[in-house]
Design a protein around this motif. Sequence first.
Motif, mmCIF file in Angstrom:
data_model
loop_
_atom_site.group_PDB
_atom_site.id
_atom_site.type_symbol
_atom_site.label_atom_id
_atom_site.label_comp_id
_atom_site.label_asym_id
_atom_site.label_seq_id
_atom_site.Cartn_x
_atom_site.Cartn_y
_atom_site.Cartn_z
ATOM 1 N N LYS A 68 0.934 -1.694 -0.112
ATOM 2 C CA LYS A 68 0.161 0.236 -0.045
ATOM 3 C C LYS A 68 1.042 1.558 0.079
ATOM 4 O O LYS A 68 0.726 2.140 -0.331
ATOM 5 C CB LYS A 68 -1.368 0.001 1.491
ATOM 6 C CG LYS A 68 -1.709 1.193 2.002
ATOM 7 C CD LYS A 68 -3.063 0.539 2.643
ATOM 8 C CE LYS A 68 -3.988 2.762 2.851
ATOM 9 N NZ LYS A 68 -4.674 2.318 3.287
ATOM 10 N N TYR A 69 1.791 1.551 0.704
ATOM 11 C CA TYR A 69 2.663 2.584 0.666
ATOM 12 C C TYR A 69 3.983 2.865 0.361
ATOM 13 O O TYR A 69 4.580 4.253 0.322
ATOM 14 C CB TYR A 69 3.026 2.352 2.764
ATOM 15 C CG TYR A 69 1.328 3.042 3.149
ATOM 16 C CD1 TYR A 69 1.091 3.891 3.218
ATOM 17 C CD2 TYR A 69 1.024 1.777 3.993
ATOM 18 C CE1 TYR A 69 -0.696 3.887 3.478
ATOM 19 C CE2 TYR A 69 0.253 2.170 4.366
ATOM 20 C CZ TYR A 69 -0.765 3.075 4.651
ATOM 21 O OH TYR A 69 -1.690 2.789 5.144
ATOM 22 N N GLY A 70 4.327 1.489 -0.166
ATOM 23 C CA GLY A 70 5.779 1.379 -1.127
ATOM 24 C C GLY A 70 6.903 1.879 -0.284
ATOM 25 O O GLY A 70 7.259 1.294 0.943
ATOM 26 N N SER A 157 -0.147 8.694 1.586
ATOM 27 C CA SER A 157 -1.438 8.322 2.110
ATOM 28 C C SER A 157 -0.467 7.569 3.556
ATOM 29 O O SER A 157 -1.384 7.050 4.210
ATOM 30 C CB SER A 157 -1.524 7.507 1.576
ATOM 31 O OG SER A 157 -2.198 7.490 0.295
ATOM 32 N N MET A 158 0.327 8.326 4.187
ATOM 33 C CA MET A 158 0.656 7.778 5.832
ATOM 34 C C MET A 158 0.220 7.820 6.560
ATOM 35 O O MET A 158 0.024 7.028 7.491
ATOM 36 C CB MET A 158 2.187 8.338 6.125
ATOM 37 C CG MET A 158 3.169 8.057 4.489
ATOM 38 S SD MET A 158 5.261 8.252 5.696
ATOM 39 C CE MET A 158 4.975 9.899 4.674
ATOM 40 N N VAL A 163 -4.572 2.479 10.227
ATOM 41 C CA VAL A 163 -5.367 1.400 10.193
ATOM 42 C C VAL A 163 -4.593 0.064 10.688
ATOM 43 O O VAL A 163 -4.851 -0.966 10.948
ATOM 44 C CB VAL A 163 -6.533 1.340 8.930
ATOM 45 C CG1 VAL A 163 -6.788 0.158 8.709
ATOM 46 C CG2 VAL A 163 -7.188 2.488 8.799
ATOM 47 N N GLU A 164 -3.549 0.381 9.873
ATOM 48 C CA GLU A 164 -2.419 -1.279 9.552
ATOM 49 C C GLU A 164 -1.961 -1.312 11.307
ATOM 50 O O GLU A 164 -1.992 -2.477 11.755
ATOM 51 C CB GLU A 164 -1.611 -1.096 9.077
ATOM 52 C CG GLU A 164 -2.055 -1.380 7.176
ATOM 53 C CD GLU A 164 -2.442 -0.335 6.529
ATOM 54 O OE1 GLU A 164 -2.981 -0.251 6.254
ATOM 55 O OE2 GLU A 164 -2.773 0.919 7.126
ATOM 56 N N LEU A 165 -1.298 -0.225 12.154
ATOM 57 C CA LEU A 165 -0.708 -0.480 12.835
ATOM 58 C C LEU A 165 -1.851 -0.654 13.892
ATOM 59 O O LEU A 165 -1.692 -1.269 15.021
ATOM 60 C CB LEU A 165 -0.946 0.912 13.916
ATOM 61 C CG LEU A 165 -0.697 1.919 15.088
ATOM 62 C CD1 LEU A 165 0.739 0.477 15.414
ATOM 63 C CD2 LEU A 165 -0.405 3.110 16.052
ATOM 64 N N GLU A 166 -3.621 -0.147 13.653
ATOM 65 C CA GLU A 166 -4.415 -1.745 14.796
ATOM 66 C C GLU A 166 -4.086 -2.456 14.691
ATOM 67 O O GLU A 166 -4.925 -3.374 15.376
ATOM 68 C CB GLU A 166 -5.999 0.047 14.920
ATOM 69 C CG GLU A 166 -5.370 1.033 15.343
ATOM 70 C CD GLU A 166 -6.659 1.690 15.401
ATOM 71 O OE1 GLU A 166 -7.708 1.821 14.446
ATOM 72 O OE2 GLU A 166 -7.096 2.576 16.464
ATOM 73 N N THR A 170 0.019 -6.200 17.661
ATOM 74 C CA THR A 170 1.008 -6.661 18.262
ATOM 75 C C THR A 170 1.514 -7.688 17.575
ATOM 76 O O THR A 170 3.211 -7.685 18.511
ATOM 77 C CB THR A 170 -0.262 -8.724 18.917
ATOM 78 O OG1 THR A 170 -1.371 -7.861 19.613
ATOM 79 C CG2 THR A 170 0.323 -9.446 19.575
ATOM 80 N N GLU A 171 1.619 -7.684 16.541
ATOM 81 C CA GLU A 171 2.654 -8.058 15.447
ATOM 82 C C GLU A 171 3.691 -7.445 16.114
ATOM 83 O O GLU A 171 5.208 -7.619 15.535
ATOM 84 C CB GLU A 171 2.390 -8.780 14.028
ATOM 85 C CG GLU A 171 1.293 -10.079 14.037
ATOM 86 C CD GLU A 171 0.119 -9.625 14.215
ATOM 87 O OE1 GLU A 171 -0.809 -10.351 13.306
ATOM 88 O OE2 GLU A 171 -0.429 -8.372 15.044
ATOM 89 N N PHE A 172 3.325 -5.997 15.307
ATOM 90 C CA PHE A 172 4.541 -4.871 15.709
ATOM 91 C C PHE A 172 4.477 -4.780 16.231
ATOM 92 O O PHE A 172 6.286 -4.077 17.115
ATOM 93 C CB PHE A 172 3.484 -3.627 14.762
ATOM 94 C CG PHE A 172 3.414 -2.833 13.465
ATOM 95 C CD1 PHE A 172 4.030 -3.452 12.204
ATOM 96 C CD2 PHE A 172 2.206 -2.688 12.843
ATOM 97 C CE1 PHE A 172 4.038 -2.934 11.647
ATOM 98 C CE2 PHE A 172 2.101 -3.172 11.296
ATOM 99 C CZ PHE A 172 2.223 -2.543 10.703
#
Length: 198
Positions: A68-70, A157-158, A163-166, A170-172
Motif C-alpha cells: 500500500k505505501y511503497g 497516504s501515510m 489502520v494497519e497499526l491497529e 501485536t505483530e508490530f
Amino acid sequence: MNYLAHIYLSGENDLVTIGNFIADGIKGSKYKKYPKNIQIGVLLHRYIDTYTDAHKTVRLSTKRLHKKYGHYSGIIVDILYDHFLAKNWDRYSDVPLGEYVETFYDSLEEHYEILPLRIQKMMPYLLADNWLLSYASIDGISRVLDGMNRRTKNRSSMNEAVVELEEFYTEFENEFSNFFDELIQFSKLKLEELDQTI
C-alpha cells in the motif's frame, strides 16, 4: 528509527544526543566541522539507520505495509516503532518519559546556535505539540502521520497507516521489542568504537 529512538540510543552525553538528532540535516562530510561529540552523534545516527534498514525483523514490519505505501513503508515503521518505545518506556528507562523529553528539549534550547536551520525552524512545532511525548498514544502517532503525509503533498497516504497499526498491533509490537533489544546492544558498541576513533 525515528526521533525518540535516536535520542534514547545516544546515551548520556548531551552533544552526542544533539548530533544524533540533527544528523539527517547534515550531509556528507559536513559533520566534521562540528565538535567531536556532535560528530559521534551524527555517525551513530547513520550506523543506526543502516543497521535498521537491513535488519530482518524490521523488514517483516515494512513488508506488511509495502503493497500500500511503497517506499514510504520504512518511514512509517520508524514512526510506529517510536510509538512502541514511548508506550513501553518504563522497560527501557528509569526516568519517566515526560521528564526525559523535557530534559532533551532544554538541551535543544541550550544548544540552539549549533542546530541546522531546518531543525531551528522545526523546533517551535516540536515543542508546541510535544511530539516526543505524543508518540505514546495512537492519536499522537496519527497526528505525526498526518503531518508526514502533508509534507509529501498527500502522495504517500501515510495518514492511513494507523489502520494497519491497529490491525497488526501485536505483530508490530513484538517485532519492535525483538529488534530494539538488539539495536541497543549494537548502538552501545558503536558508541564505544566511535569515541575511540574520532
